[in-house]
Design a protein around this motif. Structure first.
Motif, mmCIF file in Angstrom:
data_model
loop_
_atom_site.group_PDB
_atom_site.id
_atom_site.type_symbol
_atom_site.label_atom_id
_atom_site.label_comp_id
_atom_site.label_asym_id
_atom_site.label_seq_id
_atom_site.Cartn_x
_atom_site.Cartn_y
_atom_site.Cartn_z
ATOM 1 N N GLN A 2 -6.213 -5.772 13.175
ATOM 2 C CA GLN A 2 -5.994 -5.701 11.745
ATOM 3 C C GLN A 2 -7.164 -6.343 11.010
ATOM 4 O OE1 GLN A 2 -2.287 -7.540 10.939
ATOM 5 N NE2 GLN A 2 -1.100 -5.762 11.600
ATOM 6 N N VAL A 3 -7.364 -5.912 9.829
ATOM 7 C CA VAL A 3 -8.479 -6.380 9.009
ATOM 8 C C VAL A 3 -8.357 -7.878 8.753
ATOM 9 C CG1 VAL A 3 -9.549 -6.132 6.734
ATOM 10 C CG2 VAL A 3 -8.763 -4.131 7.952
ATOM 11 N N GLU A 4 -7.145 -8.356 8.521
ATOM 12 C CA GLU A 4 -6.954 -9.779 8.243
ATOM 13 C C GLU A 4 -7.323 -10.626 9.459
ATOM 14 O OE1 GLU A 4 -4.296 -7.610 7.907
ATOM 15 O OE2 GLU A 4 -4.424 -7.332 5.758
ATOM 16 N N THR A 5 -6.958 -10.165 10.654
ATOM 17 C CA THR A 5 -7.261 -10.891 11.881
ATOM 18 C C THR A 5 -8.763 -10.896 12.125
ATOM 19 O OG1 THR A 5 -5.155 -10.178 12.788
ATOM 20 C CG2 THR A 5 -6.755 -11.040 14.338
ATOM 21 N N ALA A 7 -11.132 -10.589 9.898
ATOM 22 C CA ALA A 7 -11.753 -11.450 8.884
ATOM 23 C C ALA A 7 -11.564 -12.915 9.261
ATOM 24 C CB ALA A 7 -11.173 -11.163 7.517
ATOM 25 N N GLY A 8 -10.395 -13.272 9.786
ATOM 26 C CA GLY A 8 -10.133 -14.650 10.209
ATOM 27 C C GLY A 8 -11.023 -15.050 11.376
#
Length: 172
Positions: A2-5, A7-8
């Protein structure tokens, strides 16, 4: 992923790289500061030793011009007091030299100390001869320390000093 993961993870990787850079920079800065501090100690110690030798040579030259010429003067208390004051300057020079991390320089200045103190071991040497020995040693030390502080290679011993040093070595 996922994009959030993603980015993290990229943020975490950036933080790790940044922290590593900061640690490396701090280590390099501490290492440089330590080297500069040691260089400062080395130069301060060499300058202190040089100052003692310059003062000693000056005092010897003035005394040699103004001293009485009677042969008994070399046995007088006044002369012995003067020479012991010179010996104290040599001891101060030698103590400063112990703080210099250059072993070749320390060895050369140890020879200066030995020759300058040899007047105590030479029976029958008159006052002028004793002063000459200390002057020669002070001159040698000044030349060596001057070259060291300028960053020049250490000069060879001058002939008169070498002769005196060999005479001291033969006596010991």
């Amino acid at each position: 992923m996922q994009v959030e993961t993603l980015a993290g993870l990229m943020g975490l990787a950036g933080a790790v790289v940044g922290a590593g850079g900061a640690l490396l920079g701090g280590w390099l800065q501490a290492r440089t500061a330590r080297g500069e501090r040691i260089e400062g100690y080395r130069r301060d110690a060499a300058q202190a030793a040089l100052n003692e030798l310059i003062q000693l040579r000056h005092e010897l030259m003035v005394h040699d011009r103004e001293r009485p010429t009677e042969p008994e003067y070399g046995l007088s208390g006044a002369f012995q007091d003067f020479m012991h004051a010179g010996e104290r300057r040599l001891m101060a020079m030698n103590a400063s030299v112990l703080l210099i991390p250059d072993s070749r320089l320390r060895e050369r200045l140890e020879r200066v100390y030995e020759v300058a103190n040899a007047w105590l071991l030479v029976p029958g040497l008159r006052a002028g001869g004793q002063i000459s020995w200390m002057q020669a040693a002070a001159r040698e030390g000044i030349e060596v320390l001057g070259a060291f502080l300028r960053g020049d290679p250490l000069p060879p011993e001058y002939e008169g000093f070498t002769t005196m040093r060999q005479h001291v070595a033969e006596r010991n």
